[in-house]
Design a protein around this motif. Structure first.
Motif, PDB file in Angstrom:
ATOM      1  N   ILE A 168      93.048  63.873  46.063  1.00 21.60           N
ATOM      2  CA  ILE A 168      92.879  63.021  44.966  1.00 21.60           C
ATOM      3  C   ILE A 168      93.318  63.874  43.673  1.00 21.60           C
ATOM      4  CG2 ILE A 168      91.352  61.890  43.481  1.00 21.60           C
ATOM      5  CD1 ILE A 168      89.523  61.683  45.851  1.00 21.60           C
ATOM      6  N   VAL A 169      94.478  63.311  43.016  1.00 19.89           N
ATOM      7  CA  VAL A 169      94.742  64.019  41.775  1.00 19.89           C
ATOM      8  C   VAL A 169      94.162  63.048  40.802  1.00 19.89           C
ATOM      9  CG1 VAL A 169      96.704  64.560  40.412  1.00 19.89           C
ATOM     10  CG2 VAL A 169      96.833  64.860  42.823  1.00 19.89           C
ATOM     11  N   ILE A 170      93.399  63.865  39.715  1.00 17.77           N
ATOM     12  CA  ILE A 170      92.615  62.894  38.601  1.00 17.77           C
ATOM     13  C   ILE A 170      93.215  63.424  37.445  1.00 17.77           C
ATOM     14  CG2 ILE A 170      90.533  62.730  37.456  1.00 17.77           C
ATOM     15  CD1 ILE A 170      89.087  63.548  40.212  1.00 17.77           C
ATOM     16  N   LYS A 171      93.780  62.423  36.699  1.00 16.00           N
ATOM     17  CA  LYS A 171      94.267  62.487  35.273  1.00 16.00           C
ATOM     18  C   LYS A 171      93.830  61.593  34.518  1.00 16.00           C
ATOM     19  CE  LYS A 171      98.879  63.322  37.320  1.00 16.00           C
ATOM     20  NZ  LYS A 171     100.344  62.851  37.457  1.00 16.00           N
ATOM     21  N   ALA A 172      92.794  62.198  33.597  1.00 16.08           N
ATOM     22  CA  ALA A 172      92.209  61.225  32.427  1.00 16.08           C
ATOM     23  C   ALA A 172      93.144  60.714  31.510  1.00 16.08           C
ATOM     24  CB  ALA A 172      90.963  61.841  31.964  1.00 16.08           C
ATOM     25  N   THR A 173      92.854  59.432  31.298  1.00 14.59           N
ATOM     26  CA  THR A 173      93.805  58.806  29.974  1.00 14.59           C
ATOM     27  C   THR A 173      92.902  59.450  28.793  1.00 14.59           C
ATOM     28  OG1 THR A 173      92.646  56.728  30.042  1.00 14.59           O
ATOM     29  CG2 THR A 173      94.281  56.856  31.458  1.00 14.59           C
ATOM     30  N   LYS A 174      93.588  59.158  27.702  1.00 16.73           N
ATOM     31  CA  LYS A 174      93.218  59.327  26.416  1.00 16.73           C
ATOM     32  C   LYS A 174      91.946  58.170  25.947  1.00 16.73           C
ATOM     33  CE  LYS A 174      97.449  61.411  24.287  1.00 16.73           C
ATOM     34  NZ  LYS A 174      98.212  61.460  25.268  1.00 16.73           N
ATOM     35  N   GLY A 175      91.731  57.034  26.556  1.00 15.49           N
ATOM     36  CA  GLY A 175      90.762  56.642  26.403  1.00 15.49           C
ATOM     37  C   GLY A 175      89.222  56.688  27.256  1.00 15.49           C
ATOM     38  N   ALA A 176      89.613  57.869  28.082  1.00 15.18           N
ATOM     39  CA  ALA A 176      88.587  58.068  28.918  1.00 15.18           C
ATOM     40  C   ALA A 176      87.549  58.579  28.297  1.00 15.18           C
ATOM     41  CB  ALA A 176      88.678  58.941  30.308  1.00 15.18           C
ATOM     42  N   LYS A 177      86.254  58.628  28.749  1.00 12.12           N
ATOM     43  CA  LYS A 177      84.957  59.300  28.077  1.00 12.12           C
ATOM     44  C   LYS A 177      84.639  60.394  28.993  1.00 12.12           C
ATOM     45  CE  LYS A 177      84.207  56.701  24.606  1.00 12.12           C
ATOM     46  NZ  LYS A 177      85.501  56.359  23.899  1.00 12.12           N
ATOM     47  N   TYR A 178      83.874  61.259  28.675  1.00 15.91           N
ATOM     48  CA  TYR A 178      82.991  62.287  29.725  1.00 15.91           C
ATOM     49  C   TYR A 178      82.297  61.646  30.730  1.00 15.91           C
ATOM     50  CZ  TYR A 178      80.500  66.416  31.010  1.00 15.91           C
ATOM     51  OH  TYR A 178      79.873  67.382  31.787  1.00 15.91           O
ATOM     52  N   LYS A 179      81.660  60.709  30.378  1.00 14.60           N
ATOM     53  CA  LYS A 179      80.997  59.957  31.376  1.00 14.60           C
ATOM     54  C   LYS A 179      81.880  59.402  32.492  1.00 14.60           C
ATOM     55  CE  LYS A 179      78.017  55.753  32.054  1.00 14.60           C
ATOM     56  NZ  LYS A 179      78.462  55.248  33.105  1.00 14.60           N
ATOM     57  N   ASN A 180      83.185  59.011  32.141  1.00 15.07           N
ATOM     58  CA  ASN A 180      84.016  58.117  33.288  1.00 15.07           C
ATOM     59  C   ASN A 180      84.553  59.360  34.093  1.00 15.07           C
ATOM     60  OD1 ASN A 180      85.234  56.655  30.304  1.00 15.07           O
ATOM     61  ND2 ASN A 180      83.986  55.673  32.080  1.00 15.07           N
TER      62      ASN A 180
ATOM     63  N   ASP B 172      89.850  55.218  32.953  1.00 16.22           N
ATOM     64  CA  ASP B 172      89.889  55.060  31.614  1.00 16.22           C
ATOM     65  C   ASP B 172      88.676  54.354  31.137  1.00 16.22           C
ATOM     66  OD1 ASP B 172      91.376  54.366  29.122  1.00 16.22           O
ATOM     67  OD2 ASP B 172      92.031  52.390  29.912  1.00 16.22           O
ATOM     68  N   ALA B 173      88.400  54.011  29.973  1.00 22.43           N
ATOM     69  CA  ALA B 173      87.149  53.631  29.510  1.00 22.43           C
ATOM     70  C   ALA B 173      86.284  52.621  30.306  1.00 22.43           C
ATOM     71  CB  ALA B 173      87.136  53.121  27.961  1.00 22.43           C
TER      72      ALA B 173
END
Length: 171
Positions: A125-137, A80-81
């Protein structure tokens, strides 16, 4: 190069003054030297190479190759962010505990090292980016995977069950 010219500079009568010497400097050799130095440094300097991240993708020639991964050997990480959520297991199970950490070396890096030590080489590791995540995260999380020598990871879209788990936990 340089010349010195002497002018009398005065009238015939009157007070005698000392003769002033004026100098004239030829700047052509200095300009030539400057251009030679500029050319030398331009040709001998190496430019910075772009920093790229190696991302391994599955081979497209293999058809229907679905390898089974045990959920006990899988850690789901949701960047997340400001923080990183993670859990082990399925998000629909009642026993699934959602935890959070940060992007520091004492945060997600310690978590990844700990799970890899406990699970072993089959750690995924399963990576699931949230809607608040940025490219940098996302790049920070992939860097942490590289630092902790985790070669098995998957990048997926976040599913509604994982979003519900985050809202339900209140973290």
């Amino acid at each position: 190069m340089a010349e010195v010219s002497q002018d009398g500079g005065g009238k015939k009568g009157g007070k005698k003054r000392s003769k002033k010497a004026s100098t004239k400097i030829d700047m052509t050799p200095m300009v030539d030297l400057g251009f030679l130095l500029i050319t030398f440094f331009m040709l001998t300097t190496t430019l910075a190479k772009p920093v790229v991240m190696q991302l391994n993708m599955p081979d497209k020639t293999e058809k229907d190759d679905k390898s089974e991964v045990k959920m006990s050997e899988t850690l789901t990480v949701m960047p997340d962010a400001e923080k990183v959520y993670y859990y082990q297991g399925l998000p629909t199970e009642a026993s699934t505990q959602l935890q959070k950490t940060n992007y520091s070396k004492d945060g997600i890096r310690t978590v990844l090292f700990d799970y890899k030590r406990r699970i072993g080489d089959n750690f995924t590791i399963v990576i699931k980016a949230t809607k608040g995540a940025k490219y940098k995260n996302m790049v920070d999380l992939l860097d942490e995977c590289a630092i902790t020598s985790n070669k098995r990871y998957a990048i997926l879209e976040i599913d509604p069950d994982s979003e519900k788990l985050i809202k339900k936990s209140g973290l």
